[in-house]
Design a protein around this motif. Structure first.
Motif, mmCIF file in Angstrom:
data_model
loop_
_atom_site.group_PDB
_atom_site.id
_atom_site.type_symbol
_atom_site.label_atom_id
_atom_site.label_comp_id
_atom_site.label_asym_id
_atom_site.label_seq_id
_atom_site.Cartn_x
_atom_site.Cartn_y
_atom_site.Cartn_z
ATOM 1 N N UNK A 258 0.404 11.216 -9.152
ATOM 2 C CA UNK A 258 1.225 10.013 -8.987
ATOM 3 C C UNK A 258 2.707 10.364 -8.890
ATOM 4 N N UNK A 259 3.374 9.746 -7.921
ATOM 5 C CA UNK A 259 4.806 9.947 -7.724
ATOM 6 C C UNK A 259 5.410 8.632 -7.262
ATOM 7 N N UNK A 260 6.673 8.402 -7.626
ATOM 8 C CA UNK A 260 7.295 7.118 -7.299
ATOM 9 C C UNK A 260 7.786 7.042 -5.856
ATOM 10 N N UNK A 261 7.810 8.180 -5.156
ATOM 11 C CA UNK A 261 8.288 8.179 -3.778
ATOM 12 C C UNK A 261 9.784 7.976 -3.659
ATOM 13 N N UNK A 262 10.490 8.074 -4.772
ATOM 14 C CA UNK A 262 11.935 7.811 -4.783
ATOM 15 C C UNK A 262 12.730 9.033 -5.228
ATOM 16 N N UNK A 263 12.234 9.711 -6.246
ATOM 17 C CA UNK A 263 12.987 10.808 -6.842
ATOM 18 C C UNK A 263 12.626 12.170 -6.264
ATOM 19 N N UNK B 204 0.850 -1.189 0.000
ATOM 20 C CA UNK B 204 0.000 0.000 0.000
ATOM 21 C C UNK B 204 0.886 1.240 0.000
ATOM 22 N N UNK B 205 0.850 1.984 -1.097
ATOM 23 C CA UNK B 205 1.698 3.164 -1.240
ATOM 24 C C UNK B 205 1.005 4.447 -0.821
ATOM 25 N N UNK B 206 -0.333 4.417 -0.779
ATOM 26 C CA UNK B 206 -1.095 5.638 -0.542
ATOM 27 C C UNK B 206 -1.608 6.261 -1.811
ATOM 28 N N UNK B 207 -1.283 5.650 -2.965
ATOM 29 C CA UNK B 207 -1.732 6.153 -4.259
ATOM 30 C C UNK B 207 -2.903 5.366 -4.804
ATOM 31 N N UNK B 208 -3.352 5.761 -6.004
ATOM 32 C CA UNK B 208 -4.568 5.192 -6.567
ATOM 33 C C UNK B 208 -4.440 3.726 -6.934
ATOM 34 N N UNK B 209 -3.293 3.317 -7.468
ATOM 35 C CA UNK B 209 -3.170 1.952 -7.970
ATOM 36 C C UNK B 209 -3.302 0.921 -6.855
ATOM 37 N N UNK B 210 -2.550 1.092 -5.779
ATOM 38 C CA UNK B 210 -2.639 0.127 -4.683
ATOM 39 C C UNK B 210 -3.984 0.228 -3.982
ATOM 40 N N UNK B 211 -4.548 1.430 -3.929
ATOM 41 C CA UNK B 211 -5.850 1.615 -3.288
ATOM 42 C C UNK B 211 -6.944 0.889 -4.061
ATOM 43 N N UNK B 212 -6.989 1.088 -5.367
ATOM 44 C CA UNK B 212 -8.018 0.453 -6.194
ATOM 45 C C UNK B 212 -7.809 -1.060 -6.223
ATOM 46 N N UNK B 213 -6.566 -1.506 -6.317
ATOM 47 C CA UNK B 213 -6.288 -2.949 -6.284
ATOM 48 C C UNK B 213 -6.793 -3.560 -4.988
ATOM 49 N N UNK C 138 10.032 13.694 -7.249
ATOM 50 C CA UNK C 138 9.302 14.337 -8.336
ATOM 51 C C UNK C 138 8.080 13.505 -8.701
ATOM 52 N N UNK C 139 7.124 14.114 -9.379
ATOM 53 C CA UNK C 139 5.967 13.371 -9.851
ATOM 54 C C UNK C 139 6.384 12.488 -11.022
ATOM 55 N N UNK C 140 5.542 11.493 -11.319
ATOM 56 C CA UNK C 140 5.811 10.617 -12.462
ATOM 57 C C UNK C 140 5.964 11.414 -13.745
ATOM 58 N N UNK C 141 5.063 12.377 -13.940
ATOM 59 C CA UNK C 141 5.062 13.126 -15.190
ATOM 60 C C UNK C 141 6.310 13.994 -15.330
ATOM 61 N N UNK C 142 6.833 14.505 -14.207
ATOM 62 C CA UNK C 142 8.079 15.271 -14.246
ATOM 63 C C UNK C 142 9.242 14.374 -14.640
ATOM 64 N N UNK C 143 9.242 13.151 -14.135
ATOM 65 C CA UNK C 143 10.312 12.209 -14.469
ATOM 66 C C UNK C 143 10.219 11.785 -15.938
ATOM 67 N N UNK C 144 9.016 11.482 -16.384
ATOM 68 C CA UNK C 144 8.826 10.976 -17.748
ATOM 69 C C UNK C 144 8.993 12.064 -18.803
ATOM 70 N N UNK C 145 8.583 13.272 -18.475
ATOM 71 C CA UNK C 145 8.685 14.358 -19.448
ATOM 72 C C UNK C 145 7.454 14.518 -20.318
ATOM 73 N N UNK C 146 6.366 13.863 -19.965
ATOM 74 C CA UNK C 146 5.095 14.026 -20.667
ATOM 75 C C UNK C 146 3.985 13.630 -19.701
ATOM 76 N N UNK C 147 2.763 14.026 -20.016
ATOM 77 C CA UNK C 147 1.648 13.786 -19.113
ATOM 78 C C UNK C 147 1.023 12.420 -19.369
ATOM 79 N N UNK C 148 0.371 11.894 -18.337
ATOM 80 C CA UNK C 148 -0.375 10.647 -18.504
ATOM 81 C C UNK C 148 -1.560 10.853 -19.444
ATOM 82 N N UNK C 149 -2.105 12.051 -19.467
ATOM 83 C CA UNK C 149 -3.218 12.326 -20.373
ATOM 84 C C UNK C 149 -2.787 12.112 -21.823
ATOM 85 N N UNK C 150 -1.608 12.636 -22.163
ATOM 86 C CA UNK C 150 -1.075 12.459 -23.519
ATOM 87 C C UNK C 150 -0.780 10.981 -23.777
ATOM 88 N N UNK C 151 -0.143 10.324 -22.815
ATOM 89 C CA UNK C 151 0.213 8.914 -22.981
ATOM 90 C C UNK C 151 -1.032 8.045 -23.126
#
Length: 260
Positions: free
Chosen positions: A189-194, A35-44, A196-209
């Motif tokens: 969403x953020x990986x809790x490691x860097x 359980x990370x506190x984010x949507x994926x583990x919560x919904x799962x 930064x948010x996922x989108x900042x790390x990836x360089x594009x938005x999840x909406x676009x992806x």
């Protein structure tokens, strides 16, 4: 992709039944989820509660020292009424980093980022194997996996992945259908490691992806090239380990094809 209410309701039922089938096929009765506190583990976790009952879903929160949203994980587990525990992985993390540094002289930033997910998965499996008939259930979604935003033998592991064919926005929609609090399913969403948010790390938005995945449409050709490259280079993370195809005979016909 926007789902209708009927589609969301139907999808929840399909996934719940699929989880039950997978558990029965494995011979398992209990699921363990990080359980990370984010949507994926919560919904799962919420889907697994519907499939297995709250007493048979175990949540582990595995901070690497301090974690700002740790209380979110506790609140999620309390809301779902699932057994849960907090285990600080920092001592294990420090040990591994120190040992790699001792023999190598230095530790790469990529090593520092990938060790925590692998320790967490080791802890999840250790906990699951200490229960009766329990398995670890993967929490990754299609959007992350599409671009390889996952650690091999870390968050790519698990007995099965209920959200593996759903994009991040579809996971949010399922969370709403399940009646989960917005604060758990709409947080960035953020990986809790860097840091930064996922989108900042990836360089594009999840909406676009997500639109690219579902519709094949993308305006920025540079982003398209980046997504395609990330997808191509990360496929090894989601495939069985390659086996050398020897010509030596295998007498058991039903298994022979697996090793060729």
């Amino acid at each position: 992709m926007r789902l209708t209410q009927a589609e969301r309701s139907g999808l929840v039922l399909e996934i719940v039944n699929w989880i039950r089938e997978k558990m029965e096929g494995i011979g398992a009765t209990q699921g363990v989820i990080g359980i990370s506190g984010g949507k994926d583990s919560t919904v799962t976790a919420a889907l697994c509660v519907k499939a297995l009952g709250s007493a048979n879903v175990h949540g582990l929160m595995l901070p690497n020292g301090s974690q700002g949203d740790l209380q979110d994980g506790i609140d999620i587990c309390d809301a779902l009424e699932i057994p849960h525990h907090i285990i600080d992985i920092q001592p294990a993390y420090d040990f591994f980093v120190n040992q790699v540094g001792r023999v190598r002289g230095s530790v790469s930033s990529q090593t520092e980022l990938n060790i925590p997910p692998r320790i967490r998965m080791t802890m999840l499996y250790g906990y699951a194997q200490s229960l009766e008939n329990a398995v670890v259930i993967n929490t990754s979604n299609l959007s992350e996996d599409w671009v390889g935003y996952a650690t091999v033998y870390g968050d790519t592991a698990g007995a099965f992945a209920p959200l593996g064919s759903l994009t991040s926005d579809e996971v949010v929609q399922l969370g709403a259908q399940l009646g989960l609090d917005d604060k758990f399913i709409t947080k960035l969403p953020a990986d809790g490691l860097t840091g930064r948010t996922d989108e900042e790390v990836l360089g594009f938005s999840y909406e676009v992806l997500n639109r690219y995945i579902r519709e094949g449409f993308i305006e920025d050709l540079e982003v398209k090239t980046k997504i395609d490259r990330l997808h191509r280079l990360s496929r090894f993370k989601f495939q069985p380990i390659p086996l050398f195809p020897s010509n030596l005979p295998i007498a058991i016909e039903d298994l022979a094809g697996i090793y060729k």
